[in-house]
Design a protein around this motif. Structure first.
Motif, PDB file in Angstrom:
ATOM      1  N   PHE A  19      38.889  44.351  31.483  1.00 25.29           N
ATOM      2  CA  PHE A  19      38.120  44.265  32.726  1.00 25.29           C
ATOM      3  C   PHE A  19      37.232  45.473  33.000  1.00 25.29           C
ATOM      4  CE2 PHE A  19      42.324  42.136  33.416  1.00 25.29           C
ATOM      5  CZ  PHE A  19      41.869  40.859  33.128  1.00 25.29           C
ATOM      6  N   LEU A  20      37.437  46.555  32.255  1.00 24.87           N
ATOM      7  CA  LEU A  20      36.618  47.744  32.495  1.00 24.87           C
ATOM      8  C   LEU A  20      36.106  48.304  31.169  1.00 24.87           C
ATOM      9  CD1 LEU A  20      38.959  49.468  35.129  1.00 24.87           C
ATOM     10  CD2 LEU A  20      36.708  48.510  35.607  1.00 24.87           C
ATOM     11  N   PRO A  21      35.517  47.465  30.345  1.00 29.69           N
ATOM     12  CA  PRO A  21      35.093  47.976  29.040  1.00 29.69           C
ATOM     13  C   PRO A  21      34.089  49.111  29.214  1.00 29.69           C
ATOM     14  CG  PRO A  21      34.125  45.816  29.475  1.00 29.69           C
ATOM     15  CD  PRO A  21      35.135  46.067  30.550  1.00 29.69           C
ATOM     16  N   GLU A  23      34.738  52.043  30.448  1.00 34.83           N
ATOM     17  CA  GLU A  23      35.095  52.998  31.498  1.00 34.83           C
ATOM     18  C   GLU A  23      35.897  54.157  30.909  1.00 34.83           C
ATOM     19  OE1 GLU A  23      34.417  54.457  33.923  1.00 34.83           O
ATOM     20  OE2 GLU A  23      35.189  53.520  35.747  1.00 34.83           O
ATOM     21  N   LEU A  28      40.762  55.577  35.746  1.00 39.05           N
ATOM     22  CA  LEU A  28      41.693  54.541  36.213  1.00 39.05           C
ATOM     23  C   LEU A  28      43.054  55.177  36.489  1.00 39.05           C
ATOM     24  CD1 LEU A  28      42.269  51.563  36.818  1.00 39.05           C
ATOM     25  CD2 LEU A  28      42.810  51.238  34.402  1.00 39.05           C
ATOM     26  N   ILE A  35      42.707  44.766  43.004  1.00 42.50           N
ATOM     27  CA  ILE A  35      42.227  43.517  43.609  1.00 42.50           C
ATOM     28  C   ILE A  35      41.296  43.831  44.779  1.00 42.50           C
ATOM     29  CG2 ILE A  35      42.916  41.400  44.802  1.00 42.50           C
ATOM     30  CD1 ILE A  35      45.499  41.454  43.110  1.00 42.50           C
ATOM     31  N   GLY A  37      39.833  46.489  45.252  1.00 41.13           N
ATOM     32  CA  GLY A  37      38.744  47.333  44.771  1.00 41.13           C
ATOM     33  C   GLY A  37      37.740  46.587  43.907  1.00 41.13           C
ATOM     34  N   GLY A  38      37.863  45.264  43.849  1.00 42.15           N
ATOM     35  CA  GLY A  38      36.844  44.476  43.152  1.00 42.15           C
ATOM     36  C   GLY A  38      36.965  44.489  41.637  1.00 42.15           C
ATOM     37  N   ILE A  39      38.058  45.020  41.084  1.00 39.40           N
ATOM     38  CA  ILE A  39      38.204  45.067  39.619  1.00 39.40           C
ATOM     39  C   ILE A  39      38.806  43.770  39.088  1.00 39.40           C
ATOM     40  CG2 ILE A  39      39.351  46.256  37.699  1.00 39.40           C
ATOM     41  CD1 ILE A  39      39.169  48.824  39.468  1.00 39.40           C
ATOM     42  N   ASP A  41      39.288  39.908  39.891  1.00 43.06           N
ATOM     43  CA  ASP A  41      39.063  38.738  40.747  1.00 43.06           C
ATOM     44  C   ASP A  41      40.174  37.732  40.447  1.00 43.06           C
ATOM     45  OD1 ASP A  41      38.415  37.558  38.362  1.00 43.06           O
ATOM     46  OD2 ASP A  41      36.297  37.295  38.801  1.00 43.06           O
ATOM     47  N   ILE A  43      40.392  35.035  38.705  1.00 43.23           N
ATOM     48  CA  ILE A  43      40.579  34.610  37.310  1.00 43.23           C
ATOM     49  C   ILE A  43      41.123  35.770  36.478  1.00 43.23           C
ATOM     50  CG2 ILE A  43      39.356  33.842  35.233  1.00 43.23           C
ATOM     51  CD1 ILE A  43      37.630  32.147  37.117  1.00 43.23           C
ATOM     52  N   LEU A  46      44.772  36.031  37.017  1.00 43.11           N
ATOM     53  CA  LEU A  46      45.528  35.041  36.236  1.00 43.11           C
ATOM     54  C   LEU A  46      45.679  35.488  34.782  1.00 43.11           C
ATOM     55  CD1 LEU A  46      44.058  31.642  37.476  1.00 43.11           C
ATOM     56  CD2 LEU A  46      46.373  32.494  37.769  1.00 43.11           C
ATOM     57  N   LYS A  47      44.598  36.051  34.227  1.00 40.19           N
ATOM     58  CA  LYS A  47      44.664  36.533  32.839  1.00 40.19           C
ATOM     59  C   LYS A  47      45.689  37.650  32.712  1.00 40.19           C
ATOM     60  CE  LYS A  47      40.044  35.577  31.073  1.00 40.19           C
ATOM     61  NZ  LYS A  47      38.716  36.179  30.903  1.00 40.19           N
TER      62      LYS A  47
END
Lengths: 84, 521
Positions: A19-21, A23, A28, A35, A37-39, A41, A43, A46-47
């Motif tokens: 999710f943060l390639p 970074e 982190l 959640i 913080g918008g990182i 969503d 989907i 769920l992953k």
């Protein structure tokens, strides 16, 4: 390395990769809101849950899949540790 | 029932014919009968009158979806006012902007938002009266708030107001390209004509159980609430948390014996993938309706492989018209089908046509913009006369056609197929997003020099990518910029990925070159 630290590193590595390639890993923190913080969503959440369930071999209860239990690496790791 | 003149007459009529039937169920929180919902909304109507609400006013709803919120909708309508629902999960600054923009007389609000709302309103305008609830769930917080306030004031017994069909019933704010949400004004007539069309096509009855997935600020909720209550059916509210969690939603739909489902396609795709649908009984489900974005055939087929009994409908329409075309999906989907299904033909209460750039009607088979005319078409945008004028094409008979901005083509069978947008609006998981609104938010970050946002779509759906260039070496971390977005935009508008560049590519006229950005993506 103790179990908790090991879990944190595993979760952190997965979040950075998926999710943060790109970074800087130092950005982190265990307390970074994921959640709210918008990182993550819905989907992405769920992953992440699927990843945790496969990696640690348990099923998360439905009520555990929420912002209260999954908003930070620290929260997530506590949840995992309580299960393994 | 006699032809209604106002939306809230559906509730009062059903309270007469089905007084003890459950009108609304809120899983784990409670349920309410038609009689009690009518009574609760009457009491709220009286309270609103006492607080100064008069026909023609607006009243805000700043509540989680709940029985309390549904009662609030009817109480507001009965007072002759229009309801303005805001997204309780969106930043308070955005909601304060909305409620200030249409100058609500009263806001019905959960008390947890009060302090931050007051702080935001202080910066921009006048504080409305507040009716504060200690929470939501099952209707008792609203009852408690009304009881509490009744102690300090005599409640006048007023009557439910039935004004003109042309009075506003609700204002739904959608993403605006200038960076500010804009309010779509919809009248009782607009909603009544749509609800009647739903009755004609879906033939609901009082044994139906509707699942309500959409939030109240989303136009899908109009079908959920008013169609189910018109027919004396039961509305089952699905909370935002459960609604996006397949492992919770899949058993709930089965246990609650849902018969009519209406949601955006994305959750149906997730259910097929993560919901273990084969474990549950869905024999009550007879209609699956979806709208809001293109449903990839792959995911739709996968969903149907678990549920082959219901009829499936693809509904299409912007907030400005609500559903204006529809298409019934075959079950099963033929194997050779790979491209998305058409959006279908015009609903019987509306007329549609396809026009070129000059507004001239095109023959079938040509690509052009879909325009819609008829009783469900909005009045205009709140306090935006120029944007409202631009939204319509007026023909030589003086008829107003709403220009959807959607490019379509009419097939030989008379069905329209959706091809794309004329402007920079996209739909992501059913949410309508103006890319320009995201850019405006990004420009508020002190380090951002240039921002450009594009949408990319593949078989997984739409992804939003932001390109940024920064001042000096102030480049924020990915985490910081995402958090900044989450504080300034609803979460569904936070870009999925960010790309930092020294300078953004420009066209020969020195505009940001979006075409080039798409090419390098």
């Amino acid at each position: 390395m103790n179990v908790m630290e090991d879990i944190k590193q595993t979760v952190k590595a997965y979040i950075l990769k998926e999710f943060l390639p790109g970074e800087n890993p130092a950005e982190l923190l265990d307390s970074t809101p994921l959640i709210t913080g918008g990182i993550l969503d819905s989907i992405a959440t769920l992953k992440l849950v699927t990843f945790i369930e496969e990696k640690y071999g348990f099923t998360l209860q439905a009520h555990e899949v929420d912002v209260e239990h999954l908003n930070t690496i620290s929260d997530i790791s506590k949840l995992i540790q309580s299960k393994v | 029932m006699p032809t209604p003149k106002a939306l809230h007459q559906f509730l009062d009529h059903a309270a007469g014919t089905h007084p003890d039937h459950v009108a609304v169920e809120e899983p784990n929180k409670g349920k309410i009968s038609y009689r009690n919902l009518a009574a609760l909304s009457d009491r709220l109507r009286d309270r609103l009158y006492y607080l100064g609400v008069r026909p023609g006013d607006r009243v805000g709803i700043y509540l989680s979806k709940s029985i309390d919120a549904v009662a609030a909708i009817f109480g507001i309508l009965k007072a002759g006012a229009a309801y303005v629902p805001v997204d309780p999960t969106a930043p308070v600054s955005r909601n304060a902007y909305i409620l200030n923009n249409c100058s609500v007389r009263v806001a019905i609000m959960e008390s947890r938002f009060e302090a931050s709302f007051r702080a935001e309103i202080d910066l921009i305008g006048v504080m409305p009266s507040l009716l504060l609830l200690e929470g939501t769930g099952g209707g008792s917080p609203l009852q408690a708030a009304l009881r509490r306030e009744a102690e300090s004031a005599d409640t006048p017994g007023t009557e439910a107001k039935v004004g003109s069909l042309d009075d506003l019933a609700y204002i739904l704010y959608t993403s605006g390209s200038t960076g500010r949400p804009k309010g779509v004004m919809l009248t009782h007539q607009n909603a009544l004509s749509f609800v009647d069309w739903c009755s004609e096509v879906f033939e609901p009855h009082d044994r139906d159980r509707f699942s309500s997935h959409a939030p109240l600020h989303f136009d899908l909720s109009i079908l959920d609430i008013f169609v189910s209550l018109k027919h004396g059916a039961t509305l089952v509210l699905i909370s935002a948390n459960i609604g996006k969690e397949p492992s919770l939603l899949a058993p709930l739909i089965s246990e609650r014996r849902i018969s009519i489902w209406y949601s955006s396609p994305s959750i149906l795709g997730l259910l097929a993938e993560y919901g273990n649908l084969d474990r549950y009984d869905y024999s009550s489900l007879r209609m699956v309706l979806f709208a809001g974005e293109v449903f990839p055939v792959k995911h739709l087929r996968s969903f149907q492989s678990f549920l082959s009994k219901p009829r499936y409908f693809n509904l299409y329409g912007p907030t400005e018209t609500n559903v204006c075309t529809y298409y019934e999906i075959p079950v099963p989907i033929p194997e050779e089908r790979t491209e998305p299904f058409p959006i279908g033909k015009a609903c019987s209460h509306l007329r549609t046509k396809v026009v070129n750039e000059e507004g001239k009607e095109l023959l079938a088979g040509r690509e052009g913009e879909l325009c819609v005319c008829g009783p469900a078409v909005m009045k205009g945008y709140w306090n935006l006369p120029e944007q409202s004028d631009r939204a319509f094409l007026v023909d030589r008979h003086g008829e107003r056609w709403y220009k959807t901005g959607d490019v379509v083509t009419e097939g030989p069978d008379g069905n329209y197929s959706y091809l794309g947008r004329r402007d920079r609006m996209v739909k992501k998981r059913g949410y309508r997003i103006e890319l320009g609104e995201i850019e405006v938010a990004l420009y508020r970050h002190p380090a951002v020099k240039e921002a450009a946002v594009i949408a990319l779509s593949d078989s997984e759906g739409v992804r939003i990518r932001a390109f940024l260039s920064c001042r000096g070496d102030l480049r924020p971390s990915l985490i910081e910029i995402k958090r900044f977005c989450a504080e300034n935009l609803p979460l569904y508008m936070v870009p999925d990925n960010f790309c930092f560049q020294g300078l953004l590519p420009r066209t020969s006229t020195d505009k940001i070159d979006y075409q080039r950005l798409k090419e390098i993506s």
